[in-house]
Design a protein around this motif. Structure first.
Motif, PDB file in Angstrom:
ATOM      1  N   SER A   1     -21.599  37.094   4.780  1.00  0.00           N
ATOM      2  CA  SER A   1     -21.960  36.600   3.458  1.00  0.00           C
ATOM      3  C   SER A   1     -20.712  36.352   2.623  1.00  0.00           C
ATOM      4  CB  SER A   1     -22.868  37.606   2.757  1.00  0.00           C
ATOM      5  OG  SER A   1     -22.173  38.809   2.503  1.00  0.00           O
ATOM      6  N   LYS A   2     -20.843  35.476   1.646  1.00  0.00           N
ATOM      7  CA  LYS A   2     -19.748  35.177   0.738  1.00  0.00           C
ATOM      8  C   LYS A   2     -19.349  36.426  -0.040  1.00  0.00           C
ATOM      9  CE  LYS A   2     -18.460  32.108  -3.090  1.00  0.00           C
ATOM     10  NZ  LYS A   2     -18.927  30.995  -3.974  1.00  0.00           N
ATOM     11  N   THR A   3     -20.342  37.233  -0.420  1.00  0.00           N
ATOM     12  CA  THR A   3     -20.071  38.464  -1.170  1.00  0.00           C
ATOM     13  C   THR A   3     -19.219  39.418  -0.361  1.00  0.00           C
ATOM     14  OG1 THR A   3     -22.122  38.304  -2.452  1.00  0.00           O
ATOM     15  CG2 THR A   3     -21.121  40.489  -2.238  1.00  0.00           C
ATOM     16  N   LEU A   4     -19.603  39.677   0.875  1.00  0.00           N
ATOM     17  CA  LEU A   4     -18.847  40.595   1.723  1.00  0.00           C
ATOM     18  C   LEU A   4     -17.456  40.053   2.010  1.00  0.00           C
ATOM     19  CD1 LEU A   4     -18.793  43.198   3.374  1.00  0.00           C
ATOM     20  CD2 LEU A   4     -19.739  41.910   5.307  1.00  0.00           C
ATOM     21  N   GLY A   5     -17.355  38.764   2.285  1.00  0.00           N
ATOM     22  CA  GLY A   5     -16.053  38.168   2.549  1.00  0.00           C
ATOM     23  C   GLY A   5     -15.108  38.302   1.372  1.00  0.00           C
ATOM     24  N   SER A   6     -15.620  38.078   0.156  1.00  0.00           N
ATOM     25  CA  SER A   6     -14.801  38.208  -1.044  1.00  0.00           C
ATOM     26  C   SER A   6     -14.345  39.649  -1.243  1.00  0.00           C
ATOM     27  CB  SER A   6     -15.591  37.725  -2.258  1.00  0.00           C
ATOM     28  OG  SER A   6     -14.856  37.913  -3.451  1.00  0.00           O
ATOM     29  N   PHE A   7     -15.232  40.602  -0.995  1.00  0.00           N
ATOM     30  CA  PHE A   7     -14.906  42.017  -1.149  1.00  0.00           C
ATOM     31  C   PHE A   7     -13.803  42.421  -0.182  1.00  0.00           C
ATOM     32  CE2 PHE A   7     -15.775  46.424   0.282  1.00  0.00           C
ATOM     33  CZ  PHE A   7     -15.441  47.079  -0.882  1.00  0.00           C
ATOM     34  N   ILE A   8     -13.921  42.041   1.077  1.00  0.00           N
ATOM     35  CA  ILE A   8     -12.933  42.398   2.090  1.00  0.00           C
ATOM     36  C   ILE A   8     -11.572  41.808   1.751  1.00  0.00           C
ATOM     37  CG2 ILE A   8     -12.297  42.100   4.514  1.00  0.00           C
ATOM     38  CD1 ILE A   8     -15.330  42.124   5.114  1.00  0.00           C
ATOM     39  N   GLU A   9     -11.560  40.560   1.290  1.00  0.00           N
ATOM     40  CA  GLU A   9     -10.304  39.906   0.930  1.00  0.00           C
ATOM     41  C   GLU A   9      -9.606  40.629  -0.217  1.00  0.00           C
ATOM     42  OE1 GLU A   9      -8.665  35.507  -0.520  1.00  0.00           O
ATOM     43  OE2 GLU A   9     -10.770  35.788   0.013  1.00  0.00           O
ATOM     44  N   LYS A  10     -10.379  41.050  -1.221  1.00  0.00           N
ATOM     45  CA  LYS A  10      -9.775  41.763  -2.353  1.00  0.00           C
ATOM     46  C   LYS A  10      -9.216  43.107  -1.935  1.00  0.00           C
ATOM     47  CE  LYS A  10     -13.167  41.636  -5.386  1.00  0.00           C
ATOM     48  NZ  LYS A  10     -13.855  41.825  -6.689  1.00  0.00           N
ATOM     49  N   VAL A  11      -9.950  43.827  -1.072  1.00  0.00           N
ATOM     50  CA  VAL A  11      -9.491  45.131  -0.623  1.00  0.00           C
ATOM     51  C   VAL A  11      -8.193  45.016   0.168  1.00  0.00           C
ATOM     52  CG1 VAL A  11     -10.016  47.063   0.916  1.00  0.00           C
ATOM     53  CG2 VAL A  11     -11.775  46.204  -0.618  1.00  0.00           C
ATOM     54  N   SER A  12      -8.128  44.058   1.087  1.00  0.00           N
ATOM     55  CA  SER A  12      -6.968  43.947   1.967  1.00  0.00           C
ATOM     56  C   SER A  12      -5.716  43.466   1.242  1.00  0.00           C
ATOM     57  CB  SER A  12      -7.285  43.003   3.125  1.00  0.00           C
ATOM     58  OG  SER A  12      -7.559  41.699   2.656  1.00  0.00           O
ATOM     59  N   SER A  13      -5.871  42.870   0.070  1.00  0.00           N
ATOM     60  CA  SER A  13      -4.712  42.325  -0.647  1.00  0.00           C
ATOM     61  C   SER A  13      -4.378  43.106  -1.918  1.00  0.00           C
ATOM     62  CB  SER A  13      -4.977  40.860  -1.011  1.00  0.00           C
ATOM     63  OG  SER A  13      -6.091  40.741  -1.877  1.00  0.00           O
ATOM     64  N   SER A  14      -4.976  44.285  -2.091  1.00  0.00           N
ATOM     65  CA  SER A  14      -4.829  44.993  -3.368  1.00  0.00           C
ATOM     66  C   SER A  14      -4.519  46.471  -3.194  1.00  0.00           C
ATOM     67  CB  SER A  14      -6.126  44.879  -4.183  1.00  0.00           C
ATOM     68  OG  SER A  14      -6.496  43.551  -4.398  1.00  0.00           O
ATOM     69  N   LEU A  15      -4.047  47.061  -4.264  1.00  0.00           N
ATOM     70  CA  LEU A  15      -4.047  48.504  -4.436  1.00  0.00           C
ATOM     71  C   LEU A  15      -5.384  48.839  -5.077  1.00  0.00           C
ATOM     72  CD1 LEU A  15      -2.739  51.366  -4.691  1.00  0.00           C
ATOM     73  CD2 LEU A  15      -1.878  50.615  -6.921  1.00  0.00           C
TER      74      LEU A  15
END
Length: 216
Positions: free
Chosen positions: A23-37
């Motif tokens: 899903s777009k929601t899950l994809g967006s969440f994973i991207e934010k986690v992997s690129s953030s503190l």
């Protein structure tokens, strides 16, 4: 049990999902986690099928790539990606362990999943659901494999604020039938900037009353 619950909380922010459909929601969440503190507070309840007693607790987490710091229910867990320190202030005990790619490390340092595992879960469905009496978007995930990559997890549900990738809670079912429900609060994503040193525990701060078990 206390350590298990805190580790599971960290796992929510350590997902690595295959590149297939999601899903777009899950994809967006994973991207934010992997690129953030990432920082967040959590509370949880854990129900075991072998006992009627329900375990509850709360804590806070800071995670960046394979490094993290967790504080909850009397335990502090520090990890710089190579060494993990678990400090029990009440019992005045500390455990020092190396982190590698063994089964134990994936089970107890799921932050490794961000960079070290390409396939862990698959999203089986996405849609509307109820969490704590409120309507949410729910991503239902299943482990792709048993053993190391599944971390003994039979199923995982992530709950998001409707129409967003803001995680508000999760439900995790283990292979032994135990079910844990987590509420996520004050979730914050910041640009990466922490050093490895900030996730290392200073053993010199422990006085002589502590029993330190060093397994390195």
């Amino acid at each position: 049990m206390k350590k298990t619950a805190i580790i599971i909380a960290l796992m929510l922010f350590s997902l690595s999902i295959p590149s297939g459909a999601k899903s777009k929601t899950l994809g967006s969440f994973i991207e934010k986690v992997s690129s953030s503190l990432v920082r967040f507070d959590f509370s949880y309840s854990m129900q075991s099928p072998k006992s009627k007693a329900k375990m509850t607790g709360s804590g806070s987490v800071k995670v960046q790539d394979s490094s993290f710091f967790m504080d909850g229910n009397g335990l502090e867990v520090w990890c710089d990606g190579k060494t993990r320190w678990t400090v029990d202030r009440l019992a005045e005990e500390a455990l020092v362990e190396l982190v590698d790619d063994s089964y134990d490390s994936y089970a107890t340092n799921p932050a490794l999943l961000i960079t070290a595992v390409d396939q862990a879960f698959v999203e089986s469905s996405f849609g509307s659901a109820k969490f704590q009496g409120k309507t949410v978007d729910a991503s239902v995930l299943s482990p792709l494999a048993k053993g190391k990559y599944s971390m003994d997890i039979a199923g995982l549900k992530l709950f998001f604020k409707p129409g967003t990738s803001d995680l508000v809670g999760a439900e995790i079912k283990l292979n032994d039938g135990s079910v844990s429900e987590f509420t996520i609060k004050d979730l914050k994503f910041s640009p990466k900037g922490e050093t490895k040193e900030s996730f290392r525990f200073d053993e010199k701060t422990l006085d002589d009353s502590y029993v330190v078990t060093d397994l390195r």
